[in-house]
Write a protein that holds these residues in place. Structure first.
Motif, PDB file in Angstrom:
ATOM      1  N   GLU A 149     -14.653  24.381  25.170  1.00 15.92           N
ATOM      2  CA  GLU A 149     -13.740  24.569  24.055  1.00 15.92           C
ATOM      3  C   GLU A 149     -13.812  25.992  23.514  1.00 15.92           C
ATOM      4  N   VAL A 150     -15.045  26.527  23.408  1.00 19.79           N
ATOM      5  CA  VAL A 150     -15.229  27.894  22.925  1.00 19.79           C
ATOM      6  C   VAL A 150     -14.553  28.879  23.875  1.00 19.79           C
ATOM      7  N   ALA A 151     -14.742  28.672  25.169  1.00 23.19           N
ATOM      8  CA  ALA A 151     -14.147  29.566  26.162  1.00 23.19           C
ATOM      9  C   ALA A 151     -12.625  29.550  26.062  1.00 23.19           C
ATOM     10  N   ARG A 152     -12.075  28.357  25.966  1.00 26.44           N
ATOM     11  CA  ARG A 152     -10.614  28.249  25.897  1.00 26.44           C
ATOM     12  C   ARG A 152     -10.076  28.882  24.609  1.00 26.44           C
ATOM     13  N   SER A 153     -10.700  28.596  23.485  1.00 25.06           N
ATOM     14  CA  SER A 153     -10.216  29.137  22.212  1.00 25.06           C
ATOM     15  C   SER A 153     -10.409  30.643  22.114  1.00 25.06           C
TER      16      SER A 153
END
Length: 218
Positions: A149-153
């Motif tokens: 999620e962190v990578a995508r955001s």
């Protein structure tokens, strides 16, 4: 949040506390460390991934009161030209650390993930560790999912991890990550034909995984 723990962003000011956690629960259990007899008592300067704490993409699983670290996922930006990593490799003087780095570099050289995926940057999961006393709560899986999620955001087109443990390999596969390179420990040998690493069972090989974040498959 999950029962019994919270997932929080690792803070740079907690580097000492995180380093002690990694000595106890990562470097003491890592198949590569165990397989070559490396001491878990690394100095902070010898824990290269901790340089990435300042990027704000690393995560901790902590007890509800925040006093105890239960798990850590240390992540950092990665690109075809990674100057931080190159400078670190040039500075390593410890023989066993150098051999571990050579193994990792061998896998890096065996597959060009940038050409394979078409990505020009990635979030690299350098360390995934859980306190053995806290296992069975899904902490490692949750840390990996939250890192995705962190990578995508954060706009990363790719998530990647090099797994040397049977358990992290299973998590990566269950997340739908694609295996792009495998190296059995028994096949990585020194100049005399002896395996450099002899980790305990059930750890038999290292495996590199990638996940394209625009599709969740690759």
């Amino acid at each position: 949040m999950a029962d019994g723990y919270d997932i929080v962003t690792a803070q740079e000011e907690d580097i000492g506390r995180i380093a002690e956690f990694l000595r106890r629960h990562f470097y003491s259990n890592s198949p590569l460390n165990l397989g070559i007899g490396a001491s878990p008592d690394r100095k902070i300067s010898e824990m290269f991934p901790l340089q990435y704490l300042s990027e704000g993409t690393s995560l901790l699983a902590v007890s509800r009161n925040g006093q105890r670290i239960l798990g850590a996922c240390v992540n950092g930006e990665n690109s075809p030209v990674d100057r931080k990593h190159t400078e670190y490799l040039q500075s390593v003087s410890n023989e066993t650390h150098a051999k571990i780095n050579e193994f990792v570099q061998k896998m890096e050289d065996d597959v060009d993930i940038w050409k394979l995926t078409g990505a020009n940057r990635a979030l690299y999961i350098h360390i995934l560790a859980v306190d053995p006393a806290a296992r069975g709560q899904g902490i490692a899986t949750t840390l990996m999912e939250k890192t995705r999620e962190v990578a995508r955001s954060s706009g990363y087109p790719l998530l990647r991890i090099l797994c040397t443990s049977k358990y992290s390999i299973k998590i990566a596969r269950n997340m739908g990550m694609r295996s792009v390179c495998t190296l059995p420990f028994s096949e990585y040998k020194d100049e005399n034909g002896h395996p450099v690493f002899t980790p305990p069972q059930p750890h038999t090989h290292a495996e590199m995984f990638v996940l394209k974040l625009d599709t969740d498959t690759y």
